[in-house]
Design a protein around this motif. Structure first.
Motif, short mmCIF file in Angstrom:
data_model
loop_
_atom_site.label_atom_id
_atom_site.label_comp_id
_atom_site.label_asym_id
_atom_site.label_seq_id
_atom_site.Cartn_x
_atom_site.Cartn_y
_atom_site.Cartn_z
N LYS A 1 13.07 -2.49 -16.29
CA LYS A 1 13.09 -2.84 -17.70
C LYS A 1 13.91 -4.10 -17.89
N TYR A 2 13.44 -5.01 -18.73
CA TYR A 2 14.17 -6.25 -18.93
C TYR A 2 13.70 -6.92 -20.21
N ILE A 3 14.49 -7.92 -20.63
CA ILE A 3 14.13 -8.76 -21.76
C ILE A 3 13.76 -10.14 -21.23
N TYR A 4 12.53 -10.57 -21.50
CA TYR A 4 12.13 -11.93 -21.17
C TYR A 4 12.49 -12.85 -22.34
N LEU A 5 13.04 -14.03 -22.02
CA LEU A 5 13.43 -14.99 -23.06
C LEU A 5 12.92 -16.38 -22.70
N ASP A 6 12.31 -17.06 -23.67
CA ASP A 6 12.05 -18.49 -23.54
C ASP A 6 13.39 -19.23 -23.53
N ILE A 7 13.38 -20.47 -23.07
CA ILE A 7 14.61 -21.25 -23.01
C ILE A 7 14.98 -21.82 -24.38
N ASP A 8 13.99 -22.05 -25.25
CA ASP A 8 14.26 -22.70 -26.54
C ASP A 8 14.69 -21.70 -27.61
N ILE A 9 15.67 -20.87 -27.25
CA ILE A 9 16.17 -19.87 -28.20
C ILE A 9 17.68 -19.93 -28.27
N GLN A 10 18.20 -19.35 -29.32
CA GLN A 10 19.64 -19.14 -29.50
C GLN A 10 19.87 -17.66 -29.70
N VAL A 11 20.62 -17.04 -28.81
CA VAL A 11 20.98 -15.63 -28.97
C VAL A 11 22.20 -15.56 -29.87
N MET A 12 22.08 -14.90 -31.00
CA MET A 12 23.12 -14.89 -32.01
C MET A 12 24.09 -13.72 -31.86
N TYR B 1 18.87 -11.45 -34.52
CA TYR B 1 19.45 -11.40 -33.19
C TYR B 1 19.19 -12.70 -32.42
N ILE B 2 18.02 -13.30 -32.66
CA ILE B 2 17.61 -14.48 -31.90
C ILE B 2 16.97 -15.49 -32.83
N ILE B 3 17.32 -16.76 -32.66
CA ILE B 3 16.59 -17.85 -33.30
C ILE B 3 15.70 -18.48 -32.24
N HIS B 4 14.44 -18.65 -32.58
CA HIS B 4 13.47 -19.25 -31.65
C HIS B 4 13.00 -20.57 -32.25
N TYR B 5 13.24 -21.66 -31.51
CA TYR B 5 12.85 -23.00 -31.96
C TYR B 5 11.47 -23.32 -31.40
N LYS B 6 10.45 -22.74 -31.98
CA LYS B 6 9.09 -22.93 -31.47
C LYS B 6 8.60 -24.35 -31.76
N GLY B 7 7.54 -24.73 -31.06
CA GLY B 7 6.96 -26.05 -31.26
C GLY B 7 7.59 -27.09 -30.36
N PHE B 8 7.20 -28.35 -30.55
CA PHE B 8 7.66 -29.41 -29.64
C PHE B 8 8.96 -30.05 -30.08
N LEU B 9 9.49 -29.72 -31.25
CA LEU B 9 10.76 -30.28 -31.72
C LEU B 9 11.88 -29.30 -31.38
#
Length: 259
Positions: free
Chosen positions: A97-108, A221-229
């Motif tokens: 069991k695990y949590i997968y995370l993209d790199i373009d996120i902020q864990v709050m 819990y998490i901010i995800h900065y989706k898109g190319f910016l």
């Protein structure tokens, strides 16, 4: 607290952002294993990361190295590296069991509430995504933050890996690349998470679902900065930098930002 497992998949293009995320995860959880899937790095790089987090004695970085292969030929969005296709390999990892995370996120804040969710018999848990091209499906899930409940046998893990690869190969023109593939493969095998686990900061604000202020953002819990910016490489997201650089109780990890 029990040990929590995280999985990241990235190349050297986002190394600085990945290091920040790793430091955030170790600071917030104190006891965790962070698996790094990549074709860009070697054992020396993983040793360097472990040196970087040495103050967190119960945190470990574990490398899962893959060779560049046919997955690099599969379609991705124009601004996304082919490394994103290699996250299919996470289903071969020797963890349950695990949590997968993209790199373009902020864990709050700590993600124990997410990790401790019981999602069986589903394999994946994720939030509902905004409507996009998903082969005409009415609902889809975001793949930037996923709780994964692994199959117990290596045979079952390999079956999922092969299904992901084969589905991608058989849909060369899909518009959202591996995210579409995950949605196709796990269409009936996904549990949908509460929205508080992932804030799509650009899309949610554009749709006026939240105001960009500390009180509104703090519940996520998490901010995800989706898109190319991205806040770590473009002046376009100056107003998001304070969130990207924020860590609970005021501790900051500096990141290089072009202003």
């Amino acid at each position: 607290m029990n040990k929590i497992n995280f999985v990241l998949c990235y190349d050297n293009n986002v190394d600085k952002a990945a290091r920040k995320l790793i430091l955030d995860l170790c600071y917030l959880h104190k006891k965790c294993d962070i698996w790094v899937i990549s074709y860009s790095f070697d054992k020396e790089y993983i040793d360097e990361l472990n040196g970087m987090i040495k103050e967190y004695s119960e945190c470990n970085i574990i490398g899962y190295f893959v060779n560049k292969n046919v997955l690099s030929n599969y379609k991705t969005a124009d601004y996304i590296s082919d490394i994103t296709n290699y996250r299919y390999y996470m289903f071969l990892l020797p963890i349950d069991k695990y949590i997968y995370l993209d790199i373009d996120i902020q864990v709050m804040k700590p993600l124990y509430d997410l990790f401790d969710l019981e999602i069986s018999p589903k394999t994946v848990a994720a939030i509902v995504d905004y409507p996009k091209t998903r082969f005409d499906r009415k609902i889809a899930f975001s793949t930037g933050v996923m709780l994964i409940n692994q199959p117990k046998t290596n045979e079952a893990k390999l079956k999922i890996f092969n299904e992901l690869c084969n589905t991608h190969a058989s849909h060369p023109d899909n518009t959202n690349a591996d995210q579409n593939v995950f949605n196709l493969v796990f269409e009936s095998d996904v549990a949908y998470l509460n929205k508080i686990f992932e804030l799509d900061i650009a899309e949610d604000i554009r749709r006026s679902e939240i105001e960009l202020d500390d009180e509104a953002v703090s519940k996520y819990y998490i901010i995800h900065y989706k898109g190319f910016l991205k806040p770590y490489h473009t002046y376009m997201f100056v107003r998001y930098i304070k969130y990207y650089r924020y860590l609970k109780d005021g501790k900051f990890f500096d990141v290089e930002v072009n202003l």
